[in-house]
Write a protein that holds these residues in place. Structure first.
Motif, PDB file in Angstrom:
ATOM      1  N   ASN A  57     -35.899 -70.416 -60.983  1.00  0.00           N
ATOM      2  CA  ASN A  57     -36.996 -69.600 -60.465  1.00  0.00           C
ATOM      3  C   ASN A  57     -37.261 -68.441 -61.413  1.00  0.00           C
ATOM      4  OD1 ASN A  57     -38.950 -68.692 -58.704  1.00  0.00           O
ATOM      5  ND2 ASN A  57     -37.512 -67.429 -57.544  1.00  0.00           N
ATOM      6  N   THR A  58     -37.844 -68.778 -62.578  1.00  0.00           N
ATOM      7  CA  THR A  58     -38.119 -67.775 -63.600  1.00  0.00           C
ATOM      8  C   THR A  58     -39.599 -67.768 -63.926  1.00  0.00           C
ATOM      9  OG1 THR A  58     -37.786 -69.327 -65.430  1.00  0.00           O
ATOM     10  CG2 THR A  58     -35.829 -68.151 -64.611  1.00  0.00           C
ATOM     11  N   THR A  59     -40.036 -66.689 -64.582  1.00  0.00           N
ATOM     12  CA  THR A  59     -41.450 -66.611 -64.962  1.00  0.00           C
ATOM     13  C   THR A  59     -41.796 -67.680 -65.994  1.00  0.00           C
ATOM     14  OG1 THR A  59     -40.832 -64.922 -66.593  1.00  0.00           O
ATOM     15  CG2 THR A  59     -41.662 -64.156 -64.484  1.00  0.00           C
ATOM     16  N   ASP A  60     -40.874 -67.991 -66.907  1.00  0.00           N
ATOM     17  CA  ASP A  60     -41.129 -69.033 -67.897  1.00  0.00           C
ATOM     18  C   ASP A  60     -41.288 -70.391 -67.222  1.00  0.00           C
ATOM     19  OD1 ASP A  60     -41.176 -69.879 -70.806  1.00  0.00           O
ATOM     20  OD2 ASP A  60     -39.528 -71.128 -70.060  1.00  0.00           O
ATOM     21  N   TYR A 352     -50.021 -60.044 -64.227  1.00  0.00           N
ATOM     22  CA  TYR A 352     -48.669 -59.479 -64.082  1.00  0.00           C
ATOM     23  C   TYR A 352     -48.184 -58.861 -65.396  1.00  0.00           C
ATOM     24  CZ  TYR A 352     -43.722 -58.863 -63.498  1.00  0.00           C
ATOM     25  OH  TYR A 352     -42.474 -58.293 -63.470  1.00  0.00           O
ATOM     26  N   PHE A 353     -48.231 -59.622 -66.484  1.00  0.00           N
ATOM     27  CA  PHE A 353     -47.636 -59.140 -67.743  1.00  0.00           C
ATOM     28  C   PHE A 353     -48.445 -58.028 -68.396  1.00  0.00           C
ATOM     29  CE2 PHE A 353     -45.424 -63.222 -67.399  1.00  0.00           C
ATOM     30  CZ  PHE A 353     -44.131 -62.805 -67.670  1.00  0.00           C
ATOM     31  N   ASP A 354     -49.769 -58.004 -68.195  1.00  0.00           N
ATOM     32  CA  ASP A 354     -50.587 -56.975 -68.848  1.00  0.00           C
ATOM     33  C   ASP A 354     -50.790 -55.724 -67.992  1.00  0.00           C
ATOM     34  OD1 ASP A 354     -50.759 -58.561 -71.012  1.00  0.00           O
ATOM     35  OD2 ASP A 354     -52.878 -59.094 -70.795  1.00  0.00           O
ATOM     36  N   HIS A 362     -38.888 -54.713 -63.971  1.00  0.00           N
ATOM     37  CA  HIS A 362     -39.087 -56.166 -63.995  1.00  0.00           C
ATOM     38  C   HIS A 362     -37.834 -56.916 -63.588  1.00  0.00           C
ATOM     39  CE1 HIS A 362     -40.263 -60.144 -65.403  1.00  0.00           C
ATOM     40  NE2 HIS A 362     -39.116 -60.197 -66.079  1.00  0.00           N
ATOM     41  N   THR A 363     -37.984 -57.804 -62.632  1.00  0.00           N
ATOM     42  CA  THR A 363     -36.975 -58.821 -62.328  1.00  0.00           C
ATOM     43  C   THR A 363     -37.708 -60.133 -62.133  1.00  0.00           C
ATOM     44  OG1 THR A 363     -37.084 -58.529 -59.922  1.00  0.00           O
ATOM     45  CG2 THR A 363     -35.512 -57.123 -61.138  1.00  0.00           C
ATOM     46  N   GLU A 364     -37.022 -61.253 -62.306  1.00  0.00           N
ATOM     47  CA  GLU A 364     -37.673 -62.555 -62.162  1.00  0.00           C
ATOM     48  C   GLU A 364     -38.223 -62.742 -60.746  1.00  0.00           C
ATOM     49  OE1 GLU A 364     -38.394 -64.678 -64.392  1.00  0.00           O
ATOM     50  OE2 GLU A 364     -37.365 -63.729 -66.066  1.00  0.00           O
ATOM     51  N   ALA A 365     -37.440 -62.339 -59.738  1.00  0.00           N
ATOM     52  CA  ALA A 365     -37.886 -62.499 -58.356  1.00  0.00           C
ATOM     53  C   ALA A 365     -39.121 -61.652 -58.084  1.00  0.00           C
ATOM     54  CB  ALA A 365     -36.762 -62.117 -57.392  1.00  0.00           C
ATOM     55  N   ARG A 366     -39.099 -60.414 -58.590  1.00  0.00           N
ATOM     56  CA  ARG A 366     -40.246 -59.518 -58.371  1.00  0.00           C
ATOM     57  C   ARG A 366     -41.480 -60.039 -59.102  1.00  0.00           C
ATOM     58  NH1 ARG A 366     -38.945 -53.274 -58.905  1.00  0.00           N
ATOM     59  NH2 ARG A 366     -37.688 -53.925 -57.116  1.00  0.00           N
ATOM     60  N   ALA A 367     -41.291 -60.566 -60.307  1.00  0.00           N
ATOM     61  CA  ALA A 367     -42.418 -61.104 -61.079  1.00  0.00           C
ATOM     62  C   ALA A 367     -43.063 -62.273 -60.356  1.00  0.00           C
ATOM     63  CB  ALA A 367     -41.942 -61.533 -62.464  1.00  0.00           C
ATOM     64  N   ASN A 368     -42.237 -63.214 -59.873  1.00  0.00           N
ATOM     65  CA  ASN A 368     -42.786 -64.374 -59.161  1.00  0.00           C
ATOM     66  C   ASN A 368     -43.508 -63.961 -57.885  1.00  0.00           C
ATOM     67  OD1 ASN A 368     -42.015 -66.374 -60.954  1.00  0.00           O
ATOM     68  ND2 ASN A 368     -40.002 -66.644 -60.027  1.00  0.00           N
TER      69      ASN A 368
END
Length: 585
Positions: A57-60, A352-354, A362-368
């Motif tokens: 469960n990652t942004t990539d 999200y990234f911009d 930033h965390t992976e869970a928060r990003a998703n």
């Protein structure tokens, strides 16, 4: 009175027959079942990749599928994403009303593939770009970034799209595109075959189309003519380059492949697949004209505008075949789902990234979580847009005009960055503003000319004189029993620019909307090249050859990067300190 009774009885019989025939132009339970099955499959794919697929469960993983996707599904996904509902409905309407010239916009995909494979995509891979606008930031600076109620169907389809995009990420988008692409291909082929058979065969289709002027190719150089081989080809070239090469929804798919060689294979397959389906779609409009040659449903008042001809045609040729209308409507919504899901998924990453990541921890869970919220919010926006767009007379012309404001500028600035090393971020940003504002001024004035009646795109002629001979009883009944109110004549200017000619003095505001994208791209270079000699690049800035097209790299006089030496203390096998000298690139 007996005569009146007989006349009334006759009228009743004709009306009943017409009503009966028109009642066949409705969805059956089978049609609804096929339509709902498509939506269910799309939702199921989202559920699988959202909850059951064994992926991190990652942004990539969410945005690029861990770079483990394969060339063929990506190719099908690229084709599906370019075939929007607008394409399936409006492109046949274009050939039905204005003839054959737009096909050269489809054939422009051939040189587009070369531009993508040999110029753009290698740069994205060499720089490990996940977001196409990330390239502009690297090359310039961050500032270069910037029967059923139709509304119920709109909400339902958009919600399903939001659901599987939000849960499954790029993998769900790609694999639903594969399913939807299969539905579209099957539907388009079936429509072309059945339409040709019902019209009397391919020879009859070509004869009627030629007699009606739909097969004529316009080579004239007058830029005011609505569609010619020149403006359709150049506009198609800019459109497909913009849609595939610098549109994040497509770039995201392309860079999800593990290597450039896989991307190259995918682009070749996608290009030929796209041209095949689009050619069939466009030729469907020619078949549709041949079907109603001499008995036009629009002139009869049964169809209100060209964009609604395709559903009428489908129900006419397929209405008696169980499930076939449902299959075609599934095709239309498949196209809408694929293009919408692609844009939702890529937009989530860009936002999200911009715009979000720089301001939060930033965390992976928060990003998703943030990206899924963006998908939901934009889904609501799309539903509202669907309510508005139904009021447009020609969706294709409206889309081409609106995108003409910025598509040329976007494609132009990418090509500028890849081909003109001396241009810096300040020049690029100024050129974008110049191009967009100029196109906005041009298009607003063109709209004012249309409103004033100075530009009037009347369609190629058709008639109603063969309805009885060709057995179109429903259309004939509509003609004989429709009460019409004489329209008040609106005086038009004597000098008018039409779709095929103009007797006005030349005005840049009269040029065809098919030229807008090319003009926007040219304006980028017209502004940037002279400015690059005024705002010169900093002499201390070192050129990175990877940011330029392979052709330009060979011409750059760039010295090898300076080699720095660094002493790194390490322990040998016997515990003694040794010094290793290594290069830092």
């Amino acid at each position: 009175m007996p005569g009146s009774a007989a006349s009334a009885a006759s009228a009743t019989m004709v009306n009943s027959a017409a009503t009966s025939e028109m009642e066949e132009l409705r969805f059956s339970i089978t049609d609804y079942s096929i339509f709902l099955l498509l939506l269910s499959v799309s939702a199921a794919i989202g559920l699988y990749f959202g909850f059951y697929s064994k992926s991190r469960n990652t942004t990539d993983e969410y945005l690029r599928g861990g770079k483990k996707l394969h060339a063929l599904p990506i190719a099908i996904s690229l084709v599906s994403s370019q075939l929007s509902g607008v394409s399936i409905m409006s492109i046949p309407a274009e050939s039905y009303t204005f003839g054959f010239n737009f096909i050269f916009g489809v054939l422009a995909m051939l040189p587009t593939m070369s531009i993508l494979i040999y110029i753009m995509v290698p740069i994205f891979y060499d720089n490990n770009v996940a977001n196409c606008y990330e390239y502009l930031e690297m090359r310039f600076n961050k500032g270069t970034l910037t029967g059923v109620n139709i509304h119920l169907i709109n909400i339902t389809v958009s919600s399903i799209c939001v659901f599987y995009t939000m849960l499954g990420g790029i993998k769900a988008v790609v694999w639903t595109d594969v399913v939807q692409g299969g539905v579209m291909l099957m539907s388009v082929i079936m429509v072309a075959i059945l339409g040709t058979i019902r019209t009397g065969g391919l020879a009859t289709v070509l004869d009627y189309a030629s007699e009606g002027g739909r097969m004529d190719i316009d080579f004239r150089l007058d830029p005011r003519i609505r569609s010619t081989i020149w403006n359709c080809f150049s506009s198609g070239l800019l459109l497909w380059t913009g849609k595939i090469g610098v549109d994040q929804s497509c770039v995201q798919r392309i860079v999800s492949l593990p290597s450039f060689q896989e991307a190259k294979k995918s682009l070749v397959v996608a290009g030929f697949g796209f041209m095949t389906i689009m050619t069939l779609t466009y030729f469907t409009g020619i078949i549709m004209f041949a079907r109603y040659f001499g008995c036009d449903p629009m002139l009869a008042g049964l169809v209100s505008k060209p964009d609604k001809m395709m559903p009428f045609f489908i129900q006419d040729i397929m209405g008696k075949l169980p499930g076939m209308p449902g299959l075609f409507i599934s095709c239309v919504f498949s196209a809408s789902l694929s293009s919408l899901s692609a844009n939702l998924n890529s937009l989530a990453g860009v936002v999200y990234f911009d715009y979000i990541k720089p301001h939060i921890r930033h965390t992976e869970a928060r990003a998703n979580g943030c990206m899924k919220l963006v998908v939901v919010a934009m889904g609501v926006y799309c539903i509202l847009g669907g309510i508005i767009v139904q009021h447009f007379n020609s969706i294709l012309q409206t889309m081409w005009t609106v995108t003409g404001i910025n598509t040329g500028a976007v494609v132009g600035v990418f090509l500028l960055g890849m081909f003109v090393p001396r241009v810096n971020g300040k020049v690029a940003m100024t050129s974008i503003i110049f191009s967009v504002l100029t196109m906005l001024w041009l298009i607003i004035n063109a709209m004012m000319n249309i409103k004033a009646g100075l530009i009037k795109y009347e369609v190629l002629p058709n008639s109603l004189d063969q309805c009885e001979a060709r057995g179109f009883h429903a259309i004939l009944a509509a003609i004989n029993h429709t009460t019409t109110t004489p329209a008040t004549a609106i005086p038009l200017p004597v000098n008018v620019t039409t779709a095929f000619d103009s007797n006005r003095e030349f005005s840049i505001f009269d040029i065809s909307f098919y030229w807008y994208k090319m003009i926007g791209a040219i304006l980028i270079f017209v502004c940037a090249v002279p400015l690059s000699y005024i705002w010169r690049p900093d002499k201390n800035d070192k050129l990175n050859p990877k940011l330029y097209s392979p052709f330009v790299r060979n011409m750059l006089n760039v010295s090898e990067p300076e080699v720095e030496l660094e002493e790194v203390p390490l322990k040998g096998r016997e515990g003694k300190r040794i010094t290793v000298i290594h290069k830092l690139s």
